[in-house]
Design an enzyme around this catalytic site. Structure first.
Site, mmCIF file in Angstrom:
data_model
loop_
_atom_site.group_PDB
_atom_site.id
_atom_site.type_symbol
_atom_site.label_atom_id
_atom_site.label_comp_id
_atom_site.label_asym_id
_atom_site.label_seq_id
_atom_site.Cartn_x
_atom_site.Cartn_y
_atom_site.Cartn_z
ATOM 1 N N LYS A 1 60.785 6.996 5.419
ATOM 2 C CA LYS A 1 61.248 7.819 4.298
ATOM 3 C C LYS A 1 61.293 9.289 4.685
ATOM 4 C CE LYS A 1 59.858 4.633 0.635
ATOM 5 N NZ LYS A 1 59.332 3.507 1.428
ATOM 6 N N ASP B 1 37.766 24.172 -19.440
ATOM 7 C CA ASP B 1 36.641 23.265 -19.218
ATOM 8 C C ASP B 1 35.356 24.072 -19.280
ATOM 9 O OD1 ASP B 1 38.321 20.869 -18.204
ATOM 10 O OD2 ASP B 1 38.976 22.512 -16.919
ATOM 11 N N ASP C 1 43.988 23.468 -19.263
ATOM 12 C CA ASP C 1 43.061 23.377 -20.380
ATOM 13 C C ASP C 1 41.894 24.299 -20.058
ATOM 14 O OD1 ASP C 1 41.562 22.193 -18.434
ATOM 15 O OD2 ASP C 1 41.328 20.261 -19.445
HETATM 16 O O1 DUT Z 1 40.001 12.632 -12.018
HETATM 17 C C1 DUT Z 1 39.326 13.669 -12.161
HETATM 18 C C2 DUT Z 1 39.746 14.713 -12.983
HETATM 19 C C3 DUT Z 1 38.960 15.830 -13.060
HETATM 20 N N1 DUT Z 1 37.805 15.921 -12.367
HETATM 21 C C4 DUT Z 1 36.985 17.154 -12.414
HETATM 22 C C5 DUT Z 1 37.543 18.170 -11.444
HETATM 23 C C6 DUT Z 1 38.360 19.056 -12.318
HETATM 24 O O2 DUT Z 1 38.530 20.354 -11.810
HETATM 25 C C7 DUT Z 1 37.540 19.058 -13.591
HETATM 26 C C8 DUT Z 1 38.325 19.456 -14.803
HETATM 27 O O3 DUT Z 1 39.401 18.562 -15.007
HETATM 28 P P1 DUT Z 1 40.858 19.097 -15.375
HETATM 29 O O4 DUT Z 1 41.713 17.898 -15.630
HETATM 30 O O5 DUT Z 1 40.787 20.075 -16.467
HETATM 31 O O6 DUT Z 1 41.382 19.760 -14.023
HETATM 32 P P2 DUT Z 1 41.558 21.283 -13.640
HETATM 33 O O7 DUT Z 1 41.177 21.390 -12.220
HETATM 34 O O8 DUT Z 1 40.825 22.176 -14.561
HETATM 35 O O9 DUT Z 1 43.125 21.563 -13.757
HETATM 36 P P3 DUT Z 1 43.938 21.999 -15.054
HETATM 37 O O10 DUT Z 1 44.308 23.422 -14.888
HETATM 38 O O11 DUT Z 1 45.136 21.125 -15.076
HETATM 39 O O12 DUT Z 1 43.070 21.780 -16.240
HETATM 40 O O13 DUT Z 1 37.051 17.731 -13.694
HETATM 41 C C9 DUT Z 1 37.389 14.889 -11.576
HETATM 42 O O14 DUT Z 1 36.348 14.969 -10.948
HETATM 43 N N2 DUT Z 1 38.161 13.782 -11.487
HETATM 44 MG MG MG Z 2 41.012 22.122 -16.578
#
Ligand code: DUT
Ligand code: MG
Length: 516
Positions: A244, A364, A362
């Site tokens: 691919k 956290d 989001d």
């Molecule tokens: O499958 C997963 C999803 C998330 N997390 C942990 C790492 C991640 O940084 C945190 C918060 O999750 P979120 O989905 O909010 O990810 P993010 O890194 O904050 O990205 P975004 O800006 O999309 O919220 O939870 C995991 O360990 N496994």
């Molecule tokens: Mg997040």
DNA sequence: ATACAGACAAG
DNA sequence: CTTGTC
DNA sequence: GTAT
């Protein structure tokens, strides 16, 4: 003409519902039995009919009939044939040979590699230019991890060179965010990513895993990929992906992706899985019932659970990423509420915000208390409080009332924003809150700060060291039979994030270097 | 043949 | 237990 | 899908 022959016609690609109706009628008239739903424990079907652009694999993968595999009993002895065949047969008023109409079989996979035994390019032992993939176990097993496991049985397994793991590398050291080491490879990275997304709306998480891993490898590759072999020399790129990648390198396109992208049922699967609370299985089920749009979903509230209704209500808002400044505002609101409920709490926005990303999907928020006790029962009080003030508008996941719940996933909205053209309502935002005991602070922080990929890499490494890492603690002396824990091990004392890294033998990475 | 992280909530 | 999410 |  087809007396007693059992047909199934797959609605996908150019085969519309309308066409199925017409074709079914014609086939029935010719004596055929047209099955409209494949169920595993029914009489096997004789012909699986689908758009000629699909392979047998696609048929099973994207079929609205769930749980179908090539060796399902219903498919025993079944022929996978293009719609063109029955159409041609009906037109010709006779059963034509279908050799020319067979869909691409599953087994075009057969050993294309006669694996030269001593091929120096055999994955490990590459020129040092690119040594960046995890699980690339080098024979020079150094890294006698400082405090790591003493488990004799475990240390027999060669510990991987820790430097080869993703979690040991700074995310800054490789191509900057959304860039590529070599511009000539940009198309490849983009298209592999789109393939991963597409398969993301199916249940095949390991295929997604591989596409992502390959995309990463290409992204880090510093020279243009100029042959199929050079593609396959990349870690995580095997025979099928090398084909691919080479196709993309030559043409800038991937026929497979073009084909899938132009399919409306695939598009519907993507749409539905982008709704909060709906995954591949649910999306598949909705598509199978003829639903295709968000309006279709809205008209069938009976098919939506509580979370999905909230997801639908905020569909656009949830897909929109907020500027980090707004994430900061939300953190402040939560922090203020917490501080009204007691003194000394630590309130910290983690996730992409803590990693320093300019935008966040989001917010956290992690909450703990250094006294090791005050965290208990806080979450319920906090949610109640924030709900009263009107900040929280919906609850997606809140553990009801078993006293020691720890996680809350919900929706919040900041007060009206005032700009030069008056006041406007702000978007609804996803808010996640965890409240943890202080002794779990470090591991929670590592977990909640991510990135997802970074976490998985760290946990994978821990496992390979005979340890185990989750959001509660790092455990040593873990004994597994295969992937199954036989002995859970004992928690290691981890007063701060750095200690977690230390025990795993990887250099400490500040949050902004964990953005993998 | 098996692993690719590990946990928790909803239903 | 499966599904979906972090 | 890939690696062991
Ligand atoms: O499958 C997963 C999803 C998330 N997390 C942990 C790492 C991640 O940084 C945190 C918060 O999750 P979120 O989905 O909010 O990810 P993010 O890194 O904050 O990205 P975004 O800006 O999309 O919220 O939870 C995991 O360990 N496994
Ligand atoms: Mg997040």
């Amino acid at each position: 003409m087809f007396s007693g022959q059992r047909f199934y016609i797959q609605q996908a690609g150019s085969v519309s519902k309308q066409q199925i109706r017409l074709l079914s009628a014609a086939l029935s008239k010719a004596g055929a039995i047209v099955i409209d739903k494949i169920v595993n424990d029914q009489t096997p079907i004789d012909y699986f009919i689908a758009d000629s652009k699909f392979s047998q694999f696609d048929c099973l993968k994207f079929s609205s009939s769930n749980n179908l595999t090539a060796d399902s009993p219903v498919l025993a002895g079944c022929q996978f044939i293009s719609v063109d065949w029955p159409v041609a047969c009906l037109k010709a008023h006779q059963v034509l040979p279908f050799n020319e109409f067979k869909l691409r079989s599953l087994e075009s996979v057969s050993e294309s590699k006669s694996a030269e035994p001593d091929e120096p390019t055999s994955k490990r032992r590459r020129s040092a230019a690119v040594v960046v993939e995890e699980a690339d176990v080098d024979s020079s097993a150094t890294a006698s991890t400082s405090l790591a496991s003493e488990s004799a049985s475990q240390s027999l397994r060669l510990p991987p060179r820790v430097g080869a793991w993703i979690c040991a590398q700074s995310s800054l050291s490789t191509p900057a965010v959304s860039e590529v080491a070599c511009p000539a490879n940009a198309d490849i990275v983009r298209i592999l990513g789109q393939m991963a997304d597409t398969y993301g709306s199916t249940n095949d998480k390991w295929r997604v895993y591989s596409y992502k891993k390959a995309a990463q490898a290409v992204k880090r590759c510093s020279k243009p990929i100029d042959s199929r072999a050079s593609a396959q020399s990349l870690p995580g790129v095997g025979s099928r992906l090398a084909d691919k990648i080479w196709e993309i390198a030559q043409s800038g396109r991937l026929a497979k992706l073009d084909c899938l992208s132009s399919d409306e049922t695939v598009a519907a699967l993507k749409l539905f899985t982008s709704l909060w609370g709906a995954g591949p299985v649910t999306a598949q089920a909705w598509v199978a019932q003829g639903l295709r749009s968000l309006d279709d979903l809205a008209s069938r509230p009976d098919l939506l659970n509580r979370q999905q209704k909230i997801g639908l209500k905020h569909y656009d808002d949830f897909l929109n990423r907020m500027p980090r400044s707004e994430a900061g505002e939300i953190e402040s609101v939560v922090a203020e509420a917490v501080h009204q409920l007691g003194n000394g709490f630590i309130v910290q926005a983690c996730g992409s915000y803590r990693r320093g990303r300019p935008d966040c999907g989001d917010v956290d928020v992690l909450v703990t208390h250094p006294d090791g006790r005050s965290h208990a029962g806080l979450l319920t009080r906090l949610v109640t409080h924030l709900e009263r003030t009107g900040f929280l508008t919906d609850h997606l996941v809140s553990c009801e009332e078993n006293g020691d719940h720890k996680k809350y996933l919900g929706v919040c909205r900041l007060p009206l924003s005032t700009n030069n053209s008056g006041q406007s309502e702000r978007r609804a935002r996803r808010l996640d809150i965890i409240v943890v005991p202080y002794n779990e602070y470090a591991c929670s922080l590592v977990y909640f700060t991510g990135s997802e990929h970074f976490c998985r890499s760290l946990r994978h490494l821990a496992k390979r060291l005979g340890m185990s890492l989750n959001e509660h603690a790092l455990y040593e002396g873990v004994i597994r039979r295969g992937a199954v824990k036989v002995n859970p091990g004992r928690p290691v004392n981890t007063p701060d994030e750095a200690s977690v890294f230390q025990h795993l033998g990887v250099p400490y990475r500040p949050p902004n270097e964990r953005d993998h």
